[in-house]
Scaffold this motif. Sequence first.
Motif, mmCIF file in Angstrom:
data_model
loop_
_atom_site.group_PDB
_atom_site.id
_atom_site.type_symbol
_atom_site.label_atom_id
_atom_site.label_comp_id
_atom_site.label_asym_id
_atom_site.label_seq_id
_atom_site.Cartn_x
_atom_site.Cartn_y
_atom_site.Cartn_z
ATOM 1 N N ARG A 59 -1.172 15.275 -15.464
ATOM 2 C CA ARG A 59 -2.622 15.094 -14.549
ATOM 3 C C ARG A 59 -2.892 16.380 -13.916
ATOM 4 N NH1 ARG A 59 -0.057 10.677 -12.333
ATOM 5 N NH2 ARG A 59 0.326 11.797 -10.469
ATOM 6 N N PRO A 60 -4.366 16.976 -14.059
ATOM 7 C CA PRO A 60 -4.481 18.216 -13.385
ATOM 8 C C PRO A 60 -4.317 17.781 -11.755
ATOM 9 C CG PRO A 60 -6.579 17.103 -14.341
ATOM 10 C CD PRO A 60 -5.352 16.175 -14.772
ATOM 11 N N ARG A 61 -4.177 19.018 -11.111
ATOM 12 C CA ARG A 61 -4.282 18.623 -9.701
ATOM 13 C C ARG A 61 -5.410 18.390 -8.971
ATOM 14 N NH1 ARG A 61 -2.545 23.589 -11.484
ATOM 15 N NH2 ARG A 61 -0.440 24.405 -11.316
ATOM 16 N N LYS A 62 -5.483 17.683 -8.329
ATOM 17 C CA LYS A 62 -6.957 17.111 -7.555
ATOM 18 C C LYS A 62 -7.088 17.815 -6.192
ATOM 19 C CE LYS A 62 -8.884 12.871 -8.945
ATOM 20 N NZ LYS A 62 -8.835 11.582 -8.965
ATOM 21 N N VAL A 63 -7.846 18.611 -6.023
ATOM 22 C CA VAL A 63 -8.185 19.302 -4.841
ATOM 23 C C VAL A 63 -9.396 18.504 -3.968
ATOM 24 C CG1 VAL A 63 -8.828 21.312 -3.512
ATOM 25 C CG2 VAL A 63 -7.957 21.525 -5.955
ATOM 26 N N ILE A 64 -8.959 17.752 -2.796
ATOM 27 C CA ILE A 64 -9.817 17.128 -2.170
ATOM 28 C C ILE A 64 -10.408 17.636 -0.749
ATOM 29 C CG2 ILE A 64 -9.937 14.872 -0.868
ATOM 30 C CD1 ILE A 64 -7.967 13.892 -2.863
ATOM 31 N N MET B 15 -5.982 13.188 5.094
ATOM 32 C CA MET B 15 -4.881 13.246 4.068
ATOM 33 C C MET B 15 -3.980 11.998 4.488
ATOM 34 S SD MET B 15 -1.687 16.018 3.924
ATOM 35 C CE MET B 15 -0.958 15.451 5.436
ATOM 36 N N MET B 16 -3.651 11.658 5.918
ATOM 37 C CA MET B 16 -2.740 10.655 6.170
ATOM 38 C C MET B 16 -3.439 9.083 6.061
ATOM 39 S SD MET B 16 -0.125 11.663 6.987
ATOM 40 C CE MET B 16 0.980 10.439 7.614
ATOM 41 N N HIS B 17 -4.747 9.231 5.723
ATOM 42 C CA HIS B 17 -5.509 8.184 5.386
ATOM 43 C C HIS B 17 -5.468 7.888 4.012
ATOM 44 C CE1 HIS B 17 -9.000 5.137 5.674
ATOM 45 N NE2 HIS B 17 -9.186 5.229 4.217
ATOM 46 N N TRP B 18 -5.554 8.874 3.290
ATOM 47 C CA TRP B 18 -5.286 8.770 1.649
ATOM 48 C C TRP B 18 -3.714 8.362 1.525
ATOM 49 C CZ3 TRP B 18 -7.747 10.205 -3.140
ATOM 50 C CH2 TRP B 18 -9.509 10.479 -2.933
ATOM 51 N N ALA B 19 -2.838 9.264 2.135
ATOM 52 C CA ALA B 19 -1.399 8.919 1.582
ATOM 53 C C ALA B 19 -0.831 7.629 2.401
ATOM 54 C CB ALA B 19 -0.601 10.110 2.388
ATOM 55 N N LYS C 252 -4.169 3.328 -5.892
ATOM 56 C CA LYS C 252 -5.193 3.029 -6.840
ATOM 57 C C LYS C 252 -5.354 3.740 -7.813
ATOM 58 C CE LYS C 252 -8.269 0.925 -3.619
ATOM 59 N NZ LYS C 252 -9.437 1.167 -2.960
ATOM 60 N N GLU C 253 -5.327 5.135 -7.661
ATOM 61 C CA GLU C 253 -5.645 6.243 -8.630
ATOM 62 C C GLU C 253 -4.604 6.141 -9.740
ATOM 63 O OE1 GLU C 253 -7.073 9.845 -7.996
ATOM 64 O OE2 GLU C 253 -8.481 9.336 -6.454
ATOM 65 N N LEU C 254 -3.304 6.099 -9.169
ATOM 66 C CA LEU C 254 -2.060 5.945 -9.962
ATOM 67 C C LEU C 254 -2.206 4.840 -10.799
ATOM 68 C CD1 LEU C 254 0.757 7.080 -7.462
ATOM 69 C CD2 LEU C 254 -0.250 8.368 -9.145
#
Length: 413
Positions: free
Chosen positions: A279-284, A370-374, A381-383
């Motif tokens: 998967r390409p790296r996702k820059v958020i 980041m902590m919210h996402w992690a 969900k993305e995985l």
Amino acid sequence: MSPRLTIPDPFASIPRVNLLYPFSSPIHPLQNLSKLATGSAAKGKGNVRVSLYSKREDHSSPLACAGNKYRKLEYIIPDILSSSPRFGAGVAADSPVPLDGRKKVTTLVTEGAIQSNHTVQVASVASKLGLESVVLLHKGTGGGLSSAQDKDAFLRTGNVQVVKLLGADVRMFEKPVAPKTQDDLVEEVLEDLRASGKVPYWIPSGASLHPLGGLGYARCAFEIAEQEREVLGHPGGNGIEQPRFDYIFVACGSGSTLGGLIAGFKLAERSQSQQRTRRPRKVIGILTSPTMRKPYHEERILRFARRAGEMIGLDPQADITMDDVILDDRFAGERYGVLDARTKETLSLVAEKEEVMLDPVYTAKVARGMMHWATGDEIEKELANPPTNGDQQVNVLFIHTGGQSALGAYADI
Ligand SMILES: *Cc1c(COP(=O)(O)O)cnc(C)c1O
């Protein structure tokens, strides 16, 4: 001297003056925060292991208060030192400096909010190059000053103190009264400097509107790609993918750090095309100010990414699209430069768990995002799409862009 990076032409031939250490800024694990994230991820459906890392751009350079602006300035210095600078005459970003005979640039001029990190890095570069600097600090930019309990201290401490110690001529401005704008104030200062025989070079706020401003983080993308091997380990054998940072979180102030990274990773991904399967790296990007709406920033990020992309050898229209721009505006808080309660919790959490100091304006908001996402289910969900089975390792990189020198002015936190 700087770390040896494999960068293709034409990018490799763009002039740059090194301001960084002769090694990459470190990437280290955030062990306790990773435990928090993995613990909460395991509560979801998959067996997801989240490893968080930080790239320490606040340790990138020996110059004062290292942060993300030094990388941008590395690509601007050759223009400043040139005998016919292509940019820098004034607020119209693309105008050349009118040089008077054989005179060279004498003075770097820039602007920012009262506790701007950018102005510190410009003042420091000016000293390094043997030039003068004039720093315009606007009381009306950002809510840090208006929400400070001790306004007098806010105007003297933190970055204001540092920028003065670096020798800058600091001028503070009230919010200009309409029809006069902030740009008018800038042009007046530039005119006065010219009238007194100086040759000023204008660097826009955050160095982001400067046409060369996005290149620094395009280069940083190559540095991160190189470090992945050291930090995440080599693939064990044929067919095993090189682990990557799947998610990279970075502040979006003006968006040129983010835009530069997007362009750089595009080119790096192309150069490492044998690794295409991954998967390409996702820059958020985590938006750090609610002043302007998300579409305004998305358009700018795309523009900055394409401008850098074109210079480094990409086809800007075809290679970089709005799909590459990921901006999360949920953590911008109440105002630019104001530390809201939730962001303050994150600043304390990261200090207590990892002994890492964040800054109140940018990185604390990014860490919160980041902590919210992690810790939430967003990464899972993305995985899950497309569905996967078995254990999942997710590597997340938080880019620490500096800014802790403002902390002193936020004494009440
Ligand atoms: C300037 C700054 C940013 C924002 O960078 P942009 O390129 O303007 O988005 C982030 N973090 C810190 C500490 C900064 O000083």
